[in-house]
Write a protein that holds these residues in place. Structure first.
Motif, short mmCIF file in Angstrom:
data_model
loop_
_atom_site.label_atom_id
_atom_site.label_comp_id
_atom_site.label_asym_id
_atom_site.label_seq_id
_atom_site.Cartn_x
_atom_site.Cartn_y
_atom_site.Cartn_z
N ALA A 99 0.82 -1.21 0.00
CA ALA A 99 0.00 0.00 0.00
C ALA A 99 0.85 1.26 0.00
O ALA A 99 0.45 2.29 -0.54
CB ALA A 99 -0.95 0.00 1.20
N ARG A 100 2.02 1.20 0.59
CA ARG A 100 2.93 2.35 0.54
C ARG A 100 3.45 2.56 -0.89
O ARG A 100 3.65 3.69 -1.31
CB ARG A 100 4.11 2.13 1.50
CG ARG A 100 3.74 2.08 2.96
CD ARG A 100 3.66 3.44 3.57
NE ARG A 100 4.88 4.21 3.44
CZ ARG A 100 5.21 5.26 4.19
NH1 ARG A 100 4.39 5.64 5.16
NH2 ARG A 100 6.32 5.92 4.02
N GLU A 103 -0.48 3.62 -3.28
CA GLU A 103 -1.39 4.20 -2.28
C GLU A 103 -2.85 3.97 -2.62
O GLU A 103 -3.69 3.90 -1.71
CB GLU A 103 -1.10 5.69 -2.13
CG GLU A 103 0.23 5.99 -1.47
CD GLU A 103 0.45 7.48 -1.25
OE1 GLU A 103 -0.50 8.27 -1.44
OE2 GLU A 103 1.57 7.88 -0.89
N ALA A 106 -5.20 1.33 -0.81
CA ALA A 106 -5.95 1.60 0.42
C ALA A 106 -7.43 1.87 0.13
O ALA A 106 -8.29 1.56 0.95
CB ALA A 106 -5.34 2.78 1.17
N ARG A 155 -5.33 2.51 5.91
CA ARG A 155 -6.11 3.65 5.43
C ARG A 155 -5.78 4.91 6.21
O ARG A 155 -5.70 6.01 5.63
CB ARG A 155 -7.60 3.32 5.52
CG ARG A 155 -8.07 2.38 4.44
CD ARG A 155 -9.55 2.07 4.53
NE ARG A 155 -10.00 1.31 3.38
CZ ARG A 155 -11.19 0.74 3.29
NH1 ARG A 155 -12.05 0.85 4.29
NH2 ARG A 155 -11.52 0.06 2.21
N GLU A 157 -2.90 5.58 7.72
CA GLU A 157 -1.55 6.00 7.33
C GLU A 157 -1.54 6.68 5.97
O GLU A 157 -0.91 7.73 5.79
CB GLU A 157 -0.61 4.79 7.32
CG GLU A 157 0.83 5.15 7.00
CD GLU A 157 1.78 3.98 7.13
OE1 GLU A 157 2.97 4.16 6.78
OE2 GLU A 157 1.35 2.89 7.56
N ILE A 158 -2.24 6.10 5.00
CA ILE A 158 -2.28 6.69 3.66
C ILE A 158 -3.03 8.02 3.69
O ILE A 158 -2.65 8.98 3.00
CB ILE A 158 -2.94 5.71 2.67
CG1 ILE A 158 -2.11 4.44 2.55
CG2 ILE A 158 -3.10 6.37 1.31
CD1 ILE A 158 -0.68 4.64 2.13
N ARG A 162 -1.60 11.61 2.38
CA ARG A 162 -2.31 12.45 1.41
C ARG A 162 -2.58 13.84 1.98
O ARG A 162 -2.51 14.85 1.26
CB ARG A 162 -3.62 11.77 1.01
CG ARG A 162 -3.42 10.56 0.13
CD ARG A 162 -4.70 9.77 -0.04
NE ARG A 162 -4.56 8.71 -1.02
CZ ARG A 162 -5.47 7.76 -1.23
NH1 ARG A 162 -6.58 7.74 -0.51
NH2 ARG A 162 -5.27 6.83 -2.14
#
Length: 230
Positions: A99-100, A103, A106, A155, A157-158, A162
Motif C-alpha cells: 500500500a505504501r 497508495e 488503500a 487507510r 496511514e495513507i 495524502r
C-alpha cells in the motif's frame, strides 16, 4: 463469466493482453491515484484504440479487480516459514508495504473479497497457517479481525500521507500550526484525559505504531485459539 475466466481476443497489430493493460493501469494509478485511471487513458498509454480494451475488460471495476489482484502477487510471500503468528505478521507487513508503493490500494481494500488467483493464494496461505488450531468459525473470525486491523491502519496511514501533500505541511508543521488552538482548548480543563495524552504520551512513527497494534491483535487471536472449548 468473470474477467479471469473470459478468454482474451486474438492478437492484432498492436499486441495487447490483460497483463500489459493492468501494468499500464497500475502505472497511471501510482502516478495520479484511481481518478487517473480510465480505459481511455490506459489505451492511450498503450498506443491502442479505447474500444480494443473492451475485448479484454468490460468495465472499470473489472480493471480495478485485476489491479488489486496484481498487487496481491507482491503480498504473497515466496516461502511460507515460521509459526502461524509469523505467517500472519509477514502478510500484514507486506500488505502495508504494498500500500505504501501503491497508495490507491488503500481505497480498494476491504469490502467484498478479491477473487483473483493471487488474492486467493494469499487467503489460502492465511487460512492454512491457522488450520487445525481451532474450529473453523474461530479461525474465520480471527482472519476477519486481522484484516480489519490491517485495512484500518493502512487507510489511516495513507490518509495522513495524502493530507501532508494536500496541505503542504508535514506532521510537525501541522502540529506547530494548530498547537496554539489545541493548547487553548486543553487549558479550559474540559479535556483532562486528552491533555495528559498530549503532554505525556510518547509519539511513535507509523511503522512502529503498525507493528505494535499488529502484535496486540495477534495476542488477542492467540488467546482465542488456545481457549479450551466450552
Amino acid at each position: 463469466m468473470t474477467v479471469w475466466d473470459r478468454p482474451e481476443p486474438p492478437t492484432r497489430p498492436v499486441p495487447l493482453d490483460r497483463k500489459r493493460i493492468v501494468a499500464a493501469a497500475i502505472a497511471l494509478a501510482d502516478e495520479g491515484g484511481l481518478e487517473a485511471v480510465s480505459l481511455r487513458k490506459v489505451a492511450a498509454r498503450l498506443d491502442a484504440g479505447p474500444m480494443r480494451l473492451y475485448g479484454y475488460i468490460s468495465t472499470k471495476q473489472e480493471l480495478f479487480d485485476l489491479m488489486v489482484d496484481e498487487v496481491h502477487a507482491e503480498i504473497l510471500p515466496g516461502r511460507q516459514g515460521g509459526d502461524w503468528r509469523q505467517v500472519l505478521r509477514v502478510r500484514a507487513h507486506r500488505t502495508r508495504q504494498a500500500a505504501r508503493r501503491h497508495e490507491w490500494l488503500a481505497d480498494l481494500l476491504g469490502g467484498r473479497p478479491s477473487l483473483g488467483p493471487n488474492a486467493l493464494a494469499v487467503t489460502e496461505a492465511t487460512l492454512a497457517a491457522l488450520d487445525g488450531l481451532a474450529d473453523l468459525d474461530t479461525v474465520m473470525r480471527a482472519v476477519e479481525t486481522l484484516s480489519a486491523y490491517v485495512t484500518g491502519a493502512i487507510r489511516i496511514e495513507i490518509a495522513n500521507l495524502r493530507a501532508e501533500r494536500a496541505t503542504g505541511l508535514s506532521k510537525r508543521e501541522w502540529q506547530r500550526a494548530f498547537g496554539p488552538h489545541l493548547s487553548a482548548m486543553l487549558a479550559t480543563g474540559r479535556f483532562p484525559a486528552l491533555a495528559r495524552a498530549v503532554h505525556e504520551g510518547r509519539e511513535v512513527d507509523a511503522e512502529t505504531s503498525f507493528a505494535t497494534g499488529l502484535d496486540w491483535v495477534l495476542d488477542a487471536v492467540a488467546a482465542r485459539l488456545t481457549r479450551p472449548p466450552s
